[in-house]
Design an enzyme around this catalytic site. Structure first.
Site, PDB file in Angstrom:
ATOM      1  N   CYS A 185      -4.948   2.503  -3.514  1.00  7.90           N
ATOM      2  CA  CYS A 185      -3.678   2.975  -2.938  1.00  7.90           C
ATOM      3  C   CYS A 185      -2.548   1.978  -3.144  1.00  7.90           C
ATOM      4  O   CYS A 185      -1.671   1.816  -2.283  1.00  7.90           O
ATOM      5  CB  CYS A 185      -3.816   3.307  -1.451  1.00  7.90           C
ATOM      6  SG  CYS A 185      -4.911   4.663  -1.126  1.00  7.90           S
TER       7      CYS A 185
ATOM      8  N   LYS B   3     -10.337  -0.057  10.588  1.00  8.06           N
ATOM      9  CA  LYS B   3     -10.562  -1.249   9.758  1.00  8.06           C
ATOM     10  C   LYS B   3     -10.970  -2.447  10.600  1.00  8.06           C
ATOM     11  O   LYS B   3     -11.168  -3.545  10.095  1.00  8.06           O
ATOM     12  CB  LYS B   3      -9.290  -1.583   8.976  1.00  8.06           C
ATOM     13  CG  LYS B   3      -8.959  -0.536   7.918  1.00  8.06           C
ATOM     14  CD  LYS B   3      -7.768  -0.954   7.110  1.00  8.06           C
ATOM     15  CE  LYS B   3      -7.143   0.174   6.356  1.00  8.06           C
ATOM     16  NZ  LYS B   3      -7.898   0.607   5.173  1.00  8.06           N
TER      17      LYS B   3
ATOM     18  N   HIS C 135       0.870  -1.181   0.000  1.00 15.02           N
ATOM     19  CA  HIS C 135       0.000   0.000   0.000  1.00 15.02           C
ATOM     20  C   HIS C 135       0.910   1.236   0.000  1.00 15.02           C
ATOM     21  O   HIS C 135       2.034   1.174   0.527  1.00 15.02           O
ATOM     22  CB  HIS C 135      -0.830  -0.054   1.298  1.00 15.02           C
ATOM     23  CG  HIS C 135      -1.882   0.993   1.429  1.00 15.02           C
ATOM     24  ND1 HIS C 135      -1.616   2.288   1.824  1.00 15.02           N
ATOM     25  CD2 HIS C 135      -3.220   0.931   1.256  1.00 15.02           C
ATOM     26  CE1 HIS C 135      -2.750   2.965   1.885  1.00 15.02           C
ATOM     27  NE2 HIS C 135      -3.743   2.174   1.533  1.00 15.02           N
TER      28      HIS C 135
ATOM     29  N   GLN D 270      -4.351  -4.733   7.269  1.00 14.05           N
ATOM     30  CA  GLN D 270      -5.366  -5.708   6.836  1.00 14.05           C
ATOM     31  C   GLN D 270      -5.286  -6.996   7.640  1.00 14.05           C
ATOM     32  O   GLN D 270      -6.211  -7.799   7.598  1.00 14.05           O
ATOM     33  CB  GLN D 270      -5.207  -6.027   5.344  1.00 14.05           C
ATOM     34  CG  GLN D 270      -5.438  -4.862   4.412  1.00 14.05           C
ATOM     35  CD  GLN D 270      -6.884  -4.353   4.430  1.00 14.05           C
ATOM     36  OE1 GLN D 270      -7.818  -5.049   4.808  1.00 14.05           O
ATOM     37  NE2 GLN D 270      -7.064  -3.115   4.039  1.00 14.05           N
TER      38      GLN D 270
HETATM   39  N1  PMP Z   1      -1.750  -0.664   4.549  1.00 15.62           N
HETATM   40  C1  PMP Z   1      -2.732  -1.408   4.043  1.00 15.62           C
HETATM   41  C2  PMP Z   1      -2.429  -2.812   3.597  1.00 15.62           C
HETATM   42  C3  PMP Z   1      -4.018  -0.871   3.935  1.00 15.62           C
HETATM   43  O1  PMP Z   1      -4.992  -1.608   3.417  1.00 15.62           O
HETATM   44  C4  PMP Z   1      -4.251   0.442   4.368  1.00 15.62           C
HETATM   45  C5  PMP Z   1      -5.623   1.072   4.238  1.00 15.62           C
HETATM   46  N2  PMP Z   1      -6.263   0.847   3.032  1.00 15.62           N
HETATM   47  C6  PMP Z   1      -3.191   1.168   4.904  1.00 15.62           C
HETATM   48  C7  PMP Z   1      -1.956   0.578   4.977  1.00 15.62           C
HETATM   49  C8  PMP Z   1      -3.356   2.558   5.383  1.00 15.62           C
HETATM   50  O2  PMP Z   1      -4.235   2.626   6.448  1.00 15.62           O
HETATM   51  P1  PMP Z   1      -4.701   4.038   7.001  1.00 15.62           P
HETATM   52  O3  PMP Z   1      -5.310   4.756   5.838  1.00 15.62           O
HETATM   53  O4  PMP Z   1      -5.680   3.703   8.071  1.00 15.62           O
HETATM   54  O5  PMP Z   1      -3.482   4.711   7.505  1.00 15.62           O
END
Ligand code: PMP
Length: 406
Positions: free
Chosen positions: A364, A225, A122, A202
């Site tokens: 992302c 999440k 991500h 995740q």
């Molecule tokens: N890493 C992963 C694998 C994610 O799925 C996400 C959120 N989609 C994030 C990092 C970032 O999380 P946050 O936006 O809550 O900082």
């Protein structure tokens, strides 16, 4: 608590649209829904004990401090950290990883040093290291993703031979659903003399996590999440490492003594918690942990596995549909796919007209989409409150897409 009557605990999921359809939320990989108990815990704080923490000498401030610190302990237990000092409240996974890159990274990485990431990361576990690469001249190498969505572990072993300083990988891909063997990867990283950071955004919501068993040096995740509120996340770090790291943000709470031209830092975990934290959110996170514990993480994993298997089986029968990621074996509940004849945004829009929420785009993870030569995918992701009936609704919705575009 049984998973069959869980829906009643989530007010938002009982909404019915103008066509009489109940909300079908298949976007929990982006953010999860919140049970009544989480909403109520935050309400209770604001209605009865709203006060700043760690400095009040009156009753409600002590109660607020107590509730905030109790949440920290619940989270410590939830991921089996050795001490509550190792649990740093941040805003989210993104901030947690930025904290590591900006403190541990700036102190310990020099020009030419190597950081290993993977192609499926991500942006939250990519950009902080890219910024360091630009500012400090460190090198980045990437564990490739195979066509079946798994990490190329042979290549990982080769990269470890280049003497990296740290390996940072996701415990579960938000696009592919891939669950890499992080425990073994941590063993290998440590043998090569590198630290091991897990992006647990995740992973923590969907399976039992034991940071000591994984032997993770850092583990980052977000409350939103995993049934908790937005605006609060965690950085777990091994105590000795956190002790050795300089502070991240400066201000109130993170100090011990302050002089006009200098300061000394507070003890852990406060050294990394500058300013008034997200108090209500931390308390809400504690209530989310209680809820997850009541259902049981093993029961949640099992339920999701069943739904995911069923969904993959059904999706594979939709004409022109291609799943990006593993289609068998142990995997997470995020399922991304493309349709030959329809753009993901069109797919999401048609499904929305059926009161079904899915995500469309690059999620992302742009480099990962480039790796699979697709600009975007549609992603359905499942959590403890989803049902097999909802998978059937998704498939019916996709049949409508096929009818319109195919
Ligand atoms: N890493 C992963 C694998 C994610 O799925 C996400 C959120 N989609 C994030 C990092 C970032 O999380 P946050 O936006 O809550 O900082």
């Amino acid at each position: 608590m049984s998973l069959s009557n869980i829906l009643q605990d989530f007010p938002i999921l009982n909404q019915i649209d103008k066509n009489g359809k109940r909300l079908c939320f298949l976007d929990s990989a982006a953010t999860s829904q919140k049970p009544e108990t989480v909403i109520e815990a935050m309400n209770h704080y604001y209605r009865t004990i709203n006060a700043n923490i760690h400095r009040g000498i009156y009753q409600i401030a002590e109660e607020a401090t107590d509730a905030y610190e109790k949440s920290r302990k619940k989270i410590q237990k939830f991921i089996h950290a050795g001490s509550a000092s190792e649990i740093i409240f941040t805003r989210n996974t993104t901030e947690s990883i930025n904290l590591v890159a900006n403190t541990w990274g700036r102190k310990n990485l020099q020009k030419g040093d190597l950081v290993i990431l993977s192609e499926m990361e991500h942006h939250a576990n990519l950009i902080p290291w890219q910024i360091l690469a630009t500012n400090q001249g460190i090198n980045l190498e990437f564990i490739p993703v195979l066509e079946n969505g798994l990490l190329n572990l042979t290549e990982y072993k080769r990269l470890l031979g280049l003497q990296p300083k740290i390996v940072c990988v996701s415990g579960m891909s938000n696009v592919l659903g891939t669950v890499p063997p992080i425990k073994q990867m941590a063993v290998d990283a440590h043998k090569a003399g590198a630290l091991f950071l897990v992006d647990g955004a995740q992973m923590a919501p969907h399976m039992k996590v034991d940071v000591q068993d994984i032997d993770a040096d850092f583990f980052a995740f977000s409350a939103h999440k995993m049934l908790g509120p937005t605006g609060i996340g965690i950085l777990y770090g091994k105590e000795a490492l956190l002790e050795s790291m300089p502070p991240f943000l400066g201000g109130g709470d993170m100090i011990s003594k302050v002089y006009l031209r200098s300061f000394t830092t507070n003890d852990l975990p406060y050294k990394f918690e500058a300013g008034t934290p997200a108090i209500a959110e931390a308390i809400g996170f504690g209530a989310a942990i209680d809820y997850l514990n009541q259902v049981g993480m093993d029961a949640i994993s099992k339920h999701e596995m069943e739904i995911t298997r069923y969904a993959i089986q059904k999706l594979q029968k939709v004409p022109g549909l291609k799943i990006i990621g593993p289609t068998d074996g142990f995997r997470g509940s995020a399922v991304s796919f493309t349709l030959d004849y329809a753009h993901p945004h069109d797919v999401a829009q048609i499904l929305d007209s059926e009161f079904i929420c899915v995500r469309a785009g690059h999620h992302c993870a742009m480099p990962l989409h480039t790796r699979f030569s697709v600009p975007a995918t549609t992603r359905a992701s499942f959590y403890l409150y989803n049902t097999l009936d909802e998978v059937d609704r998704l498939i019916t919705g996709l049949e409508k897409v096929h009818h319109l575009f195919g």
